[in-house]
Design an enzyme around this catalytic site. Structure first.
Site: not given
Length: 155
Positions: A46-48, A51
């Site tokens: 999710g964070c990738t 970003g």
């Protein structure tokens, strides 16, 4: 006790070490809108996605005179590797001691697969050129989020 971070309140100032070296300070970004987003951990799915989505829209944020800053508790070295691996063009800041997370009220109890733990709640704050909170998104779901934030920046 931190203040409630709601639209119309002053954004808590911070100075944090950043990817690529040096520091990023909210006070030094005055005069531009700031999209401050908090994410749990670099290099997780999710964070990738988040970003990459903010990076892909970075020229549009730039055109709207806004700067995007992503914050997690990861060390700067991990942010540097994360940015290099995925071609991220946004500022990634390290809040290793968690004080900025606490100031913005994003550090708290979470649960996954029946286990409870402390972590960062995926959240985004739109801060205006004078340092005032204009929009708050809590418990962010990644799909469509960057478009919603960009629409708010342009509004």
């Amino acid at each position: 006790m931190t203040q409630d971070i709601i639209p119309g309140t002053p954004a808590p100032d911070f100075t944090l070490p950043r990817s690529g070296g040096g520091t990023v300070a909210l006070s030094e970004l005055r005069g531009r809108s700031v999209v401050l987003y908090f994410y749990p951990k670099a290099d997780t799915p999710g964070c990738t996605k988040q970003g990459i989505a903010f990076s892909e829209a970075s020229s549009e944020f730039e055109a709207a005179d806004a700067v995007v800053v992503g914050v997690s508790k990861d060390p700067v070295e991990k942010h540097d590797r994360f940015a290099a691996k995925h071609g991220l063009s946004i500022i990634l800041a390290s809040d290793a001691d968690g004080s900025t997370c606490e100031d913005y009220g994003v550090w708290g109890e979470k649960s996954m697969y029946g286990k409870t733990f402390m972590g960062i709640e995926r959240s985004t704050f739109l801060i205006d050129a004078e340092g005032v909170i204009r929009e708050v998104w809590r418990k962010v779901k990644v799909p469509g989020h960057v478009d919603a934030v960009l629409a708010a920046v342009r509004a």
